[in-house]
Design a protein around this motif. Structure first.
Motif, PDB file in Angstrom:
ATOM      1  N   TRP A 287     -12.235 -47.242  19.587  1.00 55.49           N
ATOM      2  CA  TRP A 287     -12.843 -47.660  18.575  1.00 55.49           C
ATOM      3  C   TRP A 287     -14.001 -47.305  19.105  1.00 55.49           C
ATOM      4  N   SER A 288     -14.413 -47.380  20.086  1.00 53.39           N
ATOM      5  CA  SER A 288     -15.873 -47.086  21.317  1.00 53.39           C
ATOM      6  C   SER A 288     -16.064 -45.878  20.910  1.00 53.39           C
ATOM      7  N   ARG A 289     -14.431 -44.701  20.700  1.00 52.92           N
ATOM      8  CA  ARG A 289     -14.628 -43.277  20.513  1.00 52.92           C
ATOM      9  C   ARG A 289     -15.059 -43.250  19.428  1.00 52.92           C
ATOM     10  N   THR A 290     -14.383 -43.472  18.380  1.00 52.46           N
ATOM     11  CA  THR A 290     -14.373 -42.951  17.090  1.00 52.46           C
ATOM     12  C   THR A 290     -15.977 -43.666  16.721  1.00 52.46           C
ATOM     13  N   LEU A 291     -16.811 -44.432  17.081  1.00 54.64           N
ATOM     14  CA  LEU A 291     -17.884 -44.821  17.114  1.00 54.64           C
ATOM     15  C   LEU A 291     -18.779 -43.939  17.417  1.00 54.64           C
ATOM     16  N   TYR A 292     -18.632 -43.068  18.381  1.00 56.83           N
ATOM     17  CA  TYR A 292     -19.080 -42.719  18.899  1.00 56.83           C
ATOM     18  C   TYR A 292     -19.761 -41.399  18.294  1.00 56.83           C
ATOM     19  N   ARG A 293     -18.670 -40.640  17.505  1.00 57.10           N
ATOM     20  CA  ARG A 293     -18.558 -39.719  16.775  1.00 57.10           C
ATOM     21  C   ARG A 293     -18.871 -40.340  15.727  1.00 57.10           C
ATOM     22  N   SER A 294     -18.983 -41.100  14.414  1.00 54.83           N
ATOM     23  CA  SER A 294     -20.276 -41.430  13.861  1.00 54.83           C
ATOM     24  C   SER A 294     -21.028 -41.375  13.712  1.00 54.83           C
ATOM     25  N   ILE A 295     -21.741 -41.694  15.415  1.00 58.32           N
ATOM     26  CA  ILE A 295     -23.215 -41.035  15.177  1.00 58.32           C
ATOM     27  C   ILE A 295     -23.362 -39.770  15.415  1.00 58.32           C
ATOM     28  N   VAL A 296     -22.984 -38.920  16.074  1.00 58.40           N
ATOM     29  CA  VAL A 296     -23.062 -37.721  16.258  1.00 58.40           C
ATOM     30  C   VAL A 296     -22.375 -37.246  15.111  1.00 58.40           C
ATOM     31  N   GLU A 297     -22.141 -37.390  13.943  1.00 62.93           N
ATOM     32  CA  GLU A 297     -21.981 -37.145  12.735  1.00 62.93           C
ATOM     33  C   GLU A 297     -23.304 -37.059  11.615  1.00 62.93           C
ATOM     34  N   LEU A 298     -23.635 -38.396  12.142  1.00 62.19           N
ATOM     35  CA  LEU A 298     -25.068 -39.084  11.268  1.00 62.19           C
ATOM     36  C   LEU A 298     -26.174 -38.173  12.107  1.00 62.19           C
ATOM     37  N   ILE A 299     -25.799 -38.218  13.345  1.00 66.47           N
ATOM     38  CA  ILE A 299     -27.515 -36.637  13.929  1.00 66.47           C
ATOM     39  C   ILE A 299     -27.622 -35.677  13.525  1.00 66.47           C
ATOM     40  N   ARG A 300     -25.980 -34.803  13.271  1.00 68.31           N
ATOM     41  CA  ARG A 300     -25.441 -34.029  12.298  1.00 68.31           C
ATOM     42  C   ARG A 300     -26.588 -33.664  11.164  1.00 68.31           C
ATOM     43  N   GLU A 301     -26.430 -35.245  10.285  1.00 67.44           N
ATOM     44  CA  GLU A 301     -26.154 -35.064   8.685  1.00 67.44           C
ATOM     45  C   GLU A 301     -27.949 -35.145   8.570  1.00 67.44           C
ATOM     46  N   VAL A 302     -28.555 -36.236   9.752  1.00 65.45           N
ATOM     47  CA  VAL A 302     -30.506 -36.218   9.663  1.00 65.45           C
ATOM     48  C   VAL A 302     -31.195 -34.534   9.943  1.00 65.45           C
ATOM     49  N   ASP A 303     -29.955 -33.853  10.661  1.00 63.32           N
ATOM     50  CA  ASP A 303     -31.092 -32.827  11.514  1.00 63.32           C
ATOM     51  C   ASP A 303     -30.933 -31.950  10.536  1.00 63.32           C
ATOM     52  N   ASP A 304     -29.818 -32.193   9.734  1.00 61.93           N
ATOM     53  CA  ASP A 304     -29.584 -30.598   9.124  1.00 61.93           C
ATOM     54  C   ASP A 304     -30.826 -31.196   7.301  1.00 61.93           C
ATOM     55  N   ALA A 305     -31.203 -32.515   7.476  1.00 62.29           N
ATOM     56  CA  ALA A 305     -31.839 -32.786   6.419  1.00 62.29           C
ATOM     57  C   ALA A 305     -33.633 -32.123   6.585  1.00 62.29           C
ATOM     58  N   VAL A 306     -33.852 -32.426   8.110  1.00 60.65           N
ATOM     59  CA  VAL A 306     -35.237 -32.351   8.502  1.00 60.65           C
ATOM     60  C   VAL A 306     -35.381 -30.999   8.807  1.00 60.65           C
ATOM     61  N   SER A 307     -33.932 -29.987   8.794  1.00 59.34           N
ATOM     62  CA  SER A 307     -34.606 -28.945  10.143  1.00 59.34           C
ATOM     63  C   SER A 307     -36.020 -28.264   9.531  1.00 59.34           C
ATOM     64  N   GLY A 308     -36.029 -28.122   8.277  1.00 63.70           N
ATOM     65  CA  GLY A 308     -37.674 -27.547   7.888  1.00 63.70           C
ATOM     66  C   GLY A 308     -38.792 -27.722   8.690  1.00 63.70           C
ATOM     67  N   ILE A 309     -38.681 -29.588   8.176  1.00 64.12           N
ATOM     68  CA  ILE A 309     -39.903 -30.185   8.786  1.00 64.12           C
ATOM     69  C   ILE A 309     -39.601 -29.609  10.265  1.00 64.12           C
ATOM     70  N   MET A 310     -38.764 -29.677  11.087  1.00 64.20           N
ATOM     71  CA  MET A 310     -38.496 -29.608  12.447  1.00 64.20           C
ATOM     72  C   MET A 310     -38.772 -28.389  12.720  1.00 64.20           C
ATOM     73  N   LEU A 311     -38.452 -27.358  12.024  1.00 63.45           N
ATOM     74  CA  LEU A 311     -39.189 -26.184  12.372  1.00 63.45           C
ATOM     75  C   LEU A 311     -40.717 -25.373  12.510  1.00 63.45           C
ATOM     76  N   ILE A 312     -41.673 -26.410  11.356  1.00 63.51           N
ATOM     77  CA  ILE A 312     -42.768 -26.397  10.761  1.00 63.51           C
ATOM     78  C   ILE A 312     -43.955 -27.000  11.603  1.00 63.51           C
ATOM     79  N   SER A 313     -42.625 -27.503  12.414  1.00 65.08           N
ATOM     80  CA  SER A 313     -43.564 -28.725  13.694  1.00 65.08           C
ATOM     81  C   SER A 313     -43.629 -28.340  14.831  1.00 65.08           C
ATOM     82  N   PHE A 314     -42.287 -27.509  15.064  1.00 64.63           N
ATOM     83  CA  PHE A 314     -42.312 -26.629  16.585  1.00 64.63           C
ATOM     84  C   PHE A 314     -43.924 -25.428  16.081  1.00 64.63           C
TER      85      PHE A 314
END
Length: 314
Positions: A287-314
């Motif tokens: 269960w812990s491993r599966t939950l950790y993978r879920s968080i990592v997948e969410l991080i990737r989705e968030v990264d895809d959504a805000v990658s343009g804003i992150m580029l301009i910010s840098f």
């Protein structure tokens, strides 16, 4: 001899009982101290928080919408189910008007540079306008993805270990509000100091009235085409304030997302620390491993959504 052995045995038993008693009293005192710290007087505010990121980030998004960014409806709803995006809402048209005004302002800035000496100081407004224009467009695209993103976020949050008390549930929202307030206050202070610097050292000698001189200088690209007027000068200043806020808000928004994602990992880590020395079944670690993978997948989705804003910010 036998009596001496029995007496030594009794003495060892007494010492063992004393040591165990001290350990038991120490653990009891520690437990009572923890209970005493957590037992604060209950108020209505203690029960207003559910510990979700949707609730914590709502005030930050509300401030952004005042400055034409993130046109999402339902940010103040109790749950993510109230979120929606519509091209018919006033928020969308408010943001669209801001994009149009920024594009027009950019065109005037390009015209001014084309009719003047090309150097770093003259190109700076173009870089500034282009960066904010791209970031604002990225925020508009992110607003369309936000309801689905928060739905996935909430699904992962529901699987995380719960908070032990109402104070822990309120902590994420308070942290986000405090950090956002401090950063916005510092950005506002920096903007006010820049205004003072400009008024005293750059623009004041140009015209008799210092306010008029400042407004004329901040919107010089407009008054190379149109004659000076107070209402146009104030419109230019409002546009400048909106652009300056967007410049600072990019960094603050990315920090809020990072804090929300790190809190999810911290909750999982706290659960693992509590169970690390206990014999847990294989299902718990699965269960812990599966939950950790879920968080990592969410991080990737968030990264895809805000990658343009992150580029301009840098």
């Amino acid at each position: 001899m036998r009596q001496l052995k029995e007496r030594n045995r009794c003495n060892r038993s007494v010492r063992h009982l004393k040591i165990q008693g001290k350990i038991w009293l120490k653990n009891l005192k520690s437990g009572l101290d923890q209970i005493r710290e957590s037992q604060v007087r209950g108020t209505r505010n203690n029960f207003l928080h559910d510990g979700s990121f949707h609730e914590a980030v709502a005030p930050v998004l509300a401030v952004a919408q005042c400055f034409c960014l993130m046109p999402v409806s339902g940010i103040g709803a109790p749950t993510y189910r109230g979120l929606s995006f519509s091209r018919r809402s006033w928020r969308f048209w408010y943001s669209s008007l801001y994009l149009c005004s920024t594009s027009v302002d950019l065109a005037f800035s390009i015209r001014r540079v084309a009719h003047s000496v090309l150097d770093v100081r003259s190109v700076e407004p173009i870089v500034f306008h282009v960066s904010i224009l791209i970031a604002s467009w990225q925020f508009l695209n992110l607003a369309q993805l936000w309801p689905g993103l928060m739905r996935h976020w909430a699904a992962v949050e529901r699987r995380l270990p719960g908070y032990s008390c109402c104070l822990q549930r309120a902590r994420p929202a308070r942290r986000l509000k405090m950090v956002a307030f401090v950063l916005l206050a510092v950005s506002l202070m920096e903007h006010l100091l820049s205004i003072i610097s400009v008024v005293y050292y750059d623009f004041c000698p140009r015209r008799k009235d210092p306010v008029e001189s400042y407004l004329h200088g901040t919107s010089a690209q407009l008054f190379e085409v149109f004659p000076y007027s107070n209402w146009l000068a104030w419109l230019g200043k409002i546009q400048n304030v909106l652009l300056t806020f967007g410049w600072s808000y990019m960094d603050i928004f990315l920090m809020m997302l990072g804090m929300g994602l790190s809190e999810m990992l911290a909750r999982l880590n706290r659960s693992l620390e509590q169970q690390v020395r206990q014999p847990m079944p294989e299902a718990y670690w699965t269960w812990s491993r599966t939950l950790y993978r879920s968080i990592v997948e969410l991080i990737r989705e968030v990264d895809d959504a805000v990658s343009g804003i992150m580029l301009i910010s840098f």
